[in-house]
Write an enzyme that holds these catalytic residues in place. Structure first.
Site, short mmCIF file in Angstrom:
data_model
loop_
_atom_site.label_atom_id
_atom_site.label_comp_id
_atom_site.label_asym_id
_atom_site.label_seq_id
_atom_site.Cartn_x
_atom_site.Cartn_y
_atom_site.Cartn_z
N LYS A 71 -7.57 13.80 -9.70
CA LYS A 71 -6.89 13.53 -10.74
C LYS A 71 -7.10 11.98 -11.58
CE LYS A 71 -2.43 15.51 -9.44
NZ LYS A 71 -1.01 15.27 -9.20
N ASP A 107 3.13 16.00 -15.11
CA ASP A 107 4.10 15.61 -13.96
C ASP A 107 5.38 14.79 -14.31
OD1 ASP A 107 2.83 16.69 -11.60
OD2 ASP A 107 1.65 15.05 -10.97
N GLY A 133 1.63 5.46 -4.56
CA GLY A 133 0.54 6.47 -4.70
C GLY A 133 0.29 7.01 -6.37
N LYS A 160 0.24 -3.02 -2.58
CA LYS A 160 0.12 -1.83 -3.40
C LYS A 160 1.49 -1.80 -4.35
CE LYS A 160 -3.21 0.72 -0.95
NZ LYS A 160 -3.50 1.99 0.06
P1 NAP Z 1 -0.90 9.51 -2.47
O1 NAP Z 1 -1.47 9.22 -4.02
O2 NAP Z 1 -1.85 9.72 -1.34
O3 NAP Z 1 0.22 8.59 -2.46
C1 NAP Z 1 1.12 8.49 -1.26
C2 NAP Z 1 2.18 7.16 -1.02
O4 NAP Z 1 2.77 7.32 -0.05
C3 NAP Z 1 1.16 5.87 -0.91
O5 NAP Z 1 1.81 4.63 -1.51
C4 NAP Z 1 0.97 5.83 0.63
O6 NAP Z 1 0.97 4.37 1.03
C5 NAP Z 1 2.30 6.49 1.12
N1 NAP Z 1 2.20 6.87 2.38
C6 NAP Z 1 1.40 7.80 2.84
N2 NAP Z 1 1.63 8.17 4.01
C7 NAP Z 1 2.27 7.39 4.68
C8 NAP Z 1 2.97 6.98 5.68
N3 NAP Z 1 2.59 7.70 6.92
N4 NAP Z 1 3.89 6.04 5.71
C9 NAP Z 1 4.16 5.39 4.90
N5 NAP Z 1 3.88 5.48 3.61
C10 NAP Z 1 2.94 6.36 3.41
O7 NAP Z 1 0.08 10.85 -2.76
P2 NAP Z 1 0.72 11.50 -4.14
O8 NAP Z 1 -0.33 12.13 -4.86
O9 NAP Z 1 1.28 10.39 -4.82
O10 NAP Z 1 1.91 12.70 -3.43
C11 NAP Z 1 2.86 12.27 -2.66
C12 NAP Z 1 3.61 13.36 -2.48
O11 NAP Z 1 4.33 13.60 -3.75
C13 NAP Z 1 3.18 14.46 -1.97
O12 NAP Z 1 4.00 15.13 -0.99
C14 NAP Z 1 3.04 15.58 -2.89
O13 NAP Z 1 3.16 16.93 -2.47
C15 NAP Z 1 4.18 15.35 -3.63
N6 NAP Z 1 4.27 15.48 -4.98
C16 NAP Z 1 4.91 16.44 -5.80
C17 NAP Z 1 5.17 16.95 -7.15
C18 NAP Z 1 5.95 17.72 -7.43
O14 NAP Z 1 5.68 18.35 -8.63
N7 NAP Z 1 7.07 17.95 -6.95
C19 NAP Z 1 4.03 16.43 -7.87
C20 NAP Z 1 2.96 15.51 -7.46
C21 NAP Z 1 3.19 15.12 -5.91
P3 NAP Z 1 -0.49 3.84 1.21
O15 NAP Z 1 -1.12 3.65 -0.03
O16 NAP Z 1 -0.22 2.48 2.21
O17 NAP Z 1 -1.63 4.64 1.96
#
Ligand code: NAP
Length: 284
Positions: A71, A107, A133, A160
């Site tokens: 992305k 999004d 994230g 972050k």
């Molecule tokens: P990402 O870029 O990997 O970001 C994830 C965030 O969550 C980061 O801040 C990360 O912290 C934190 N995190 C991950 N694992 C964790 C844990 N075990 N404990 C605490 N914090 C944690 O992922 P993303 O792309 O933003 O996606 C996140 C979620 O949004 C996913 O479930 C995805 O399916 C969902 N989503 C949904 C839609 C929709 O249309 N409904 C669209 C986009 C995304 P660190 O940086 O410290 O690792």
């Protein structure tokens, strides 16, 4: 009216097999009378991203969606970037106009349209977000565009959260915190909405949830989890038990796809068909 025209669409990611986009778009294309519009999942390794993007031009794809991990990296290979995608720094939809590739981020539109469907007005609200994230950037930009009064970001890594808040300093009143800190807990007490943007609770780890005390939220605060698989996460179940209104991530997923479909075809998809198709594949 059915058209025999052939057009190609796809989604690139690594991995990409989990994506529900092929089912959703194919069902919508068929319902609109485009049985020869193809939508193909394409697993592309990061090292091959440039060649893949150029390949879409050669193969005359009308457009493609983009998922993790491409992305952000894809921006440098595109000819133009829409303003939302530029601020967020991520593209999830690319449209090919005669060899000119433009990147969009739908999004934001999906997130805001889901809030609107839930009758939540982000204007002047205090929004508390969990996670810093990629998805958090789209959510944060949506809240800034709608002029939320104050946005609090809580994350396990306060650096972050702080860095994300600083990126958006010109667009709104945004601050980042350690979600275990007393300051963050105090701020939860004035939230109008809590939005989970972490993957905590996503399949298969359905017994996880972000480590925050929902009881701190004021009565009536909306608890919104953008995770869509499962539709009802542990966070939402817990919030419902405590009497808070909730919103799941399925509507954001559908509404971002609606916007991408509009960019691809100039038409709106049959949302009933898209929703029914998605529901067949999502875990309740
Ligand atoms: P990402 O870029 O990997 O970001 C994830 C965030 O969550 C980061 O801040 C990360 O912290 C934190 N995190 C991950 N694992 C964790 C844990 N075990 N404990 C605490 N914090 C944690 O992922 P993303 O792309 O933003 O996606 C996140 C979620 O949004 C996913 O479930 C995805 O399916 C969902 N989503 C949904 C839609 C929709 O249309 N409904 C669209 C986009 C995304 P660190 O940086 O410290 O690792």
């Amino acid at each position: 009216m059915t058209s025999s025209e052939i057009k190609n669409f796809g989604i690139i990611g690594y991995p990409v097999g989990h994506s529900l986009s092929p089912q959703m778009y194919k069902a919508a294309f068929e319902a609109a009378g485009f049985p020869n519009y193809n939508y193909i999942p394409l697993q592309i390794h990061s090292a091959k991203l440039y060649f893949a993007v150029e390949g879409f031009k050669g193969l005359d794809f009308r457009g493609f969606n983009v998922t993790i991990p491409h992305k952000t990296n894809i921006l440098k290979y595109l000819d133009a970037i829409d303003s939302d995608a530029m601020v967020i720094g991520a593209v999830n939809t690319v449209v090919n106009d005669g060899g000119m590739l433009t990147g969009y981020n739908t999004d934001v539109a999906g997130f805001l349209a889901a809030l609107a469907e839930a009758n939540f007005l982000p204007e002047d609200c205090h929004a508390v977000m969990l996670g810093a994230g990629g998805a958090a950037r789209a959510v944060l930009w949506g809240l800034c565009k709608k002029r939320a009064e104050f946005i609090t970001i809580g994350a396990r890594n306060p650096q972050k959260a702080d860095a994300l808040a600083k990126d958006f300093l010109n667009y709104g009143h945004v601050e980042g915190f350690d979600w275990n800190s007393d300051e963050f807990k105090e701020l939860m007490q004035t939230a109008d909405i809590l939005i989970n943007t972490t993957p905590l609770g996503m399949f298969p780890h359905v017994d996880d949830m972000p480590p925050v005390d929902l009881k701190l939220l004021p009565e009536g605060a909306l608890v919104y989890d953008i995770i869509y698989n499962p539709v009802e996460t542990k966070l939402l179940r817990t919030a419902k038990k405590l009497g808070y209104p909730t919103l799941d991530g399925a509507s954001m997923l559908l509404l971002q796809a609606k916007e991408a479909y509009r960019l691809y075809t100039g038409q709106l998809p049959d949302m009933k068909v898209m929703t029914e198709t998605l529901n067949k594949f999502l875990k309740p």
